[in-house]
Every structure is written in C-alpha cells, then in structure tokens.
Design a protein around this motif. Structure first.
Motif, mmCIF file in Angstrom:
data_model
loop_
_atom_site.group_PDB
_atom_site.id
_atom_site.type_symbol
_atom_site.label_atom_id
_atom_site.label_comp_id
_atom_site.label_asym_id
_atom_site.label_seq_id
_atom_site.Cartn_x
_atom_site.Cartn_y
_atom_site.Cartn_z
ATOM 1 N N MET A 1 -34.325 -14.905 9.567
ATOM 2 C CA MET A 1 -34.350 -15.923 8.523
ATOM 3 C C MET A 1 -35.617 -16.778 8.591
ATOM 4 S SD MET A 1 -30.312 -17.007 8.440
ATOM 5 C CE MET A 1 -30.493 -18.000 6.957
ATOM 6 N N GLN A 2 -36.692 -16.258 9.235
ATOM 7 C CA GLN A 2 -37.991 -16.905 9.222
ATOM 8 C C GLN A 2 -38.979 -16.032 8.461
ATOM 9 O OE1 GLN A 2 -38.972 -17.459 13.379
ATOM 10 N NE2 GLN A 2 -38.129 -19.529 13.396
ATOM 11 N N LYS A 3 -39.904 -16.665 7.763
ATOM 12 C CA LYS A 3 -40.905 -15.923 7.003
ATOM 13 C C LYS A 3 -41.841 -15.167 7.938
ATOM 14 C CE LYS A 3 -44.823 -16.512 3.880
ATOM 15 N NZ LYS A 3 -45.671 -17.480 3.127
ATOM 16 N N GLN A 4 -42.122 -13.909 7.609
ATOM 17 C CA GLN A 4 -43.097 -13.104 8.336
ATOM 18 C C GLN A 4 -44.436 -13.212 7.608
ATOM 19 O OE1 GLN A 4 -41.314 -9.191 8.407
ATOM 20 N NE2 GLN A 4 -40.208 -9.619 10.305
ATOM 21 N N GLU A 5 -45.456 -13.678 8.296
ATOM 22 C CA GLU A 5 -46.766 -13.870 7.677
ATOM 23 C C GLU A 5 -47.354 -12.527 7.246
ATOM 24 O OE1 GLU A 5 -48.172 -16.669 6.823
ATOM 25 O OE2 GLU A 5 -46.469 -17.787 7.648
ATOM 26 N N GLY A 6 -47.943 -12.499 6.051
ATOM 27 C CA GLY A 6 -48.603 -11.303 5.544
ATOM 28 C C GLY A 6 -47.683 -10.309 4.877
ATOM 29 N N VAL A 7 -46.403 -10.613 4.813
ATOM 30 C CA VAL A 7 -45.443 -9.694 4.191
ATOM 31 C C VAL A 7 -45.246 -10.068 2.731
ATOM 32 C CG1 VAL A 7 -43.028 -8.947 4.174
ATOM 33 C CG2 VAL A 7 -44.244 -9.187 6.348
ATOM 34 N N SER A 8 -45.227 -9.057 1.856
ATOM 35 C CA SER A 8 -45.010 -9.338 0.434
ATOM 36 C C SER A 8 -44.474 -8.113 -0.284
ATOM 37 C CB SER A 8 -46.315 -9.795 -0.234
ATOM 38 O OG SER A 8 -47.273 -8.741 -0.231
ATOM 39 N N VAL A 9 -43.726 -8.376 -1.345
ATOM 40 C CA VAL A 9 -43.312 -7.354 -2.311
ATOM 41 C C VAL A 9 -43.775 -7.849 -3.676
ATOM 42 C CG1 VAL A 9 -41.390 -6.176 -3.435
ATOM 43 C CG2 VAL A 9 -41.325 -6.581 -0.962
#
Length: 424
Positions: free
Chosen positions: A330-338
């Motif tokens: 439930m934490q944002k992963q840096e550099g991840v995107s859709v």
C-alpha cells in the motif's frame, strides 16, 4: 546535306557511344548492388523477395525485417533421421551435431531425431537459417546459438515447420530453440515450437518476431522468453504456457527486460502472466486475445497506445509493478506507471481480490474504450488521471478513476479518486 557514307559514319559512332554508355550504366548498377550486398552480407539478396514490412526503426532493423535469400549461393542442410547431408561452405557435421561456423544463409529441410543445429560463429557474423519444411525432435535444444552477432530464422513461404524437444541432459541450452545472441524470426511460412523441458524459445539478448505464423507452447515454463527485449510486429501467434506466454526479464540490468508490440494477431493461454516485462512494456497496436491467465499485461512502465485487447484473468488484468522495489504494501513504488492512450480494451475479471487495472504507482487514461467486468475496476497507489476515453464498468459508463481495489470501500463507486490500497 550529308552524303550516304557520312551518315553511316555518324550512325556508327552514335551506336558505339550508346553501347558504351549502357555498359557503363550496367557496371555502375552492378557495383552499387555489390556494395549493398557487402553492407548487408546475409539479408539483402533480392532473388526471392517475399514480404515488405514497415516497422518502428527504434525496435527493428532492416536485417530483422528482410526475409529474402538467394538459393543459388546458400549452403544446404538436409536432415534425415539421425543424419544430415550438407553442401556449401561454413557448415560441418559431427555425429548428431550440425555446426555452422561463419556468416551466410543456410537452407534446412527434412526430418530428424536427436539432431542439433548449432551456430558457433564469430561475434561479428550474421547467420540466416531458412526453415524449408523441417521437422526436428530430440532430447536437447534442436536449434542452439552459442555465438554470432545475430541469427535470423526465416520460415520459407508455403512451408510447415515443427520443432519439439524433450528432456535435456544439461541446462546449457534450456529451450527447444535457445540463443545466446540476438535472435529474429521472420518469413511467411509457419513454425510450431513445443518446449517440454523448460522454455519453448529462449534468448539471452533480444528476441524479435517480424512476420510468419507461430504456434508456440511450453508445457513447463515460458512460451517465449528474452533477457533484454522481446519485440513483435506483423506476426500471427498462438501461445500456450505453463507460466508466462511472453516474458522479458533481466535481473542484472534494470533498464532491460522490455517488451514492444507494434502489430500482429496474438492469442494467449497462460498459467501465470500472459505478457510480462520487468521494465518497459509498450503496445502500439495489434489484436491481442488473452483467453486465460493469472495476470494479463504486467510491467514496471506499461503504455498502451492502440490495439484491440481482450483479457480474461484470475487476478489483475493490467498491472504496473516494480518487482525490485522495497516499498511496503500500500505504498507507492517510484517509477511505476500504467498509461492508456487508446485502443479497445475489454477486461473480464475473476471474483475476489482482483483489479482490472492496478498500478503500484501512477495511473493515467487519456483515450480509448475500456470495458470492465469485475468487482474492482481501478486501484493505484500514486496519482490517478482521467482526461479522455470511454470507461464502462459492469455495464455502466463512469467518468472518473474511482478507487475500488483492496483498501478502498467495497463496491464500485464507493471510494474517492487517489485514495485506496494496492491490489496484488
């Protein structure tokens, strides 16, 4: 007025001049053709031109796209049971191994049992293997590339080719077709590859498909696997895998492990992921029918620009995730995107803890038509942006990326944009 004899002299002089000019032009053309052949030593023969493919040059070279060859200058390999007959330079036979040692075109035909085609050339050599009606079965990798700059496997027009392995005695080449160098498949024939030991097709570097019809099955692991990049254009593919159908993953270099699909018709049944990239996964177009899988389309940076895509999955339909990340749940992963910019996408989800579109980072939708059937439509841990396109969730048109994944309130439409948990 010229006399008759003078006319004859003038006519004769003009004739000689024209002949000399024609000869000079022909010689120049011949020299130009020779220079072209030298710069593309294997692939520029025009004696048997087949398809003409236009593709994104960032992902495909002219060598990848050229499936022509010159039969008159090619070496030949004729398989027969546990033997092979050869002709031409650069090829030899020792026991059950046919070794190709230099750049050139090699036309392979016939049927064999426990024979191996081994490419062991220099790291500057380009090798073209033309499959001209081949059936190969055996207990090791049937085509193995130990060293070359690039190997192109071309299926000859109108031919049916079959390659199937069984148990291997070593893990040196753990696939029915295995390459330690760049590997390209093209042509207009058909190729069936079945891997019963590990992967069906495995490449340590780049693997590309630029034409042809393929039925690729792994009963053990991945249908197609590449370490660096796996690129597809203009190919008809039916893929079945115990694990991933299309897999690109690099544990040593996080900039690699990429997948690019420009066009083609791809049907997938996978025991795990249908399409999996450890880094960048881009779909520019094509018809992709994922009939069964655990997760459908998965990568660290997922971008869909166009195409007709159907996904039936038991977990996430489209998933953005960084498997090397140390971020907690439930934490944002840096550099991840859709990011979805276009296309006609249909996602049919299983019930339970599943998300149609799940990003462990940002989620952006700017266009296309997305039709979702399932309990949870959207889940993201970063920023969600919806600026265009049509969203249909359980037969209802929606106008925002309302969080419905684990951590959000139950039921579609209950959460607020930008709030919610990760759907693994």
């Amino acid at each position: 007025m010229l006399k008759t004899t003078q006319k004859k002299v003038v006519f004769t002089s003009l004739t000689v001049l024209l002949l000399l000019t024609a000869c000079s032009s022909k010689q120049a053309t011949s020299q130009s053709s020779s220079q072209t052949t030298t710069s593309e030593t294997v692939m520029t023969s025009i004696s048997n031109p087949t398809s003409s493919i236009s593709a994104n040059s960032d992902y495909f070279t002219n060598t990848d796209l050229t499936d022509s060859y010159d039969e008159s200058t090619a070496a030949t390999i004729t398989l027969s049971g546990t033997n092979a007959a050869i002709s031409g330079d650069g090829v030899s036979v020792s026991g059950s191994t046919v070794t190709i040692s230099t750049s050139g075109t090699y036309i392979i035909s016939g049927e064999s049992e426990d024979m191996q085609i081994l490419v062991e050339a220099s790291d500057a050599d380009k090798v073209q293997l033309v499959l001209n009606g081949v059936t190969m079965k055996g207990s090791e990798a049937l085509i193995a590339v130990k060293e070359a700059d690039k190997v192109v496997i071309t299926t000859a027009a109108g031919t049916i080719n079959t390659i199937e392995d069984s148990n291997h005695s070593t893990d040196d080449y753990s696939a029915a077709i295995y390459s330690k160098s760049d590997l390209t498949f093209n042509g207009s024939g058909s190729l069936t590859v079945t891997g019963n030991y590990n992967n069906a097709i495995k490449g340590n570097d780049d693997v590309k498909f630029t034409g042809g019809t393929y039925t690729i099955t792994s009963t053990v692991k991945h249908a197609i696997s590449a370490n660096d990049a796996l690129n597809i254009v203009n190919s008809d593919m039916t893929l079945t895998a115990a694990e991933d159908a299309i897999h690109s993953d690099n544990d040593e270099d996080t900039e690699l492990g990429n997948i690019y699909i420009e066009s083609g018709n791809i049907t997938i049944n996978a025991g795990d992921d249908a399409i999996h990239a450890s880094n960048i996964l881009t779909i520019d177009n094509g018809t992709i029918d994922i009939q069964s899988c655990v997760e459908g389309i998965e990568g660290k940076i997922v971008t869909i620009n166009d195409g007709s895509i159907k996904i039936v999955s038991s977990d996430d339909g489209i998933n953005g995730s960084d498997w090397a990340s140390t971020a907690g749940e439930m934490q944002k992963q840096e550099g991840v995107s859709v990011t979805i910019n276009g296309g006609n996408i249909t996602i049919d989800m299983a019930q339970g803890d599943t998300d149609a579109i799940d990003s462990n980072g940002d989620l952006t939708i700017t266009g296309g038509t997305i039709t979702i059937t399932g309990q949870s439509a959207f889940d993201y841990d970063g920023t969600g942006k919806y600026t265009g396109g049509t969203l249909i969730v359980n037969d209802k048109t929606v106008t925002d990326l309302t969080q419905t994944g684990p951590g959000a309130m139950a039921g579609f439409g209950a959460g607020a944009p930008g709030q919610g948990g990760r759907g693994f």
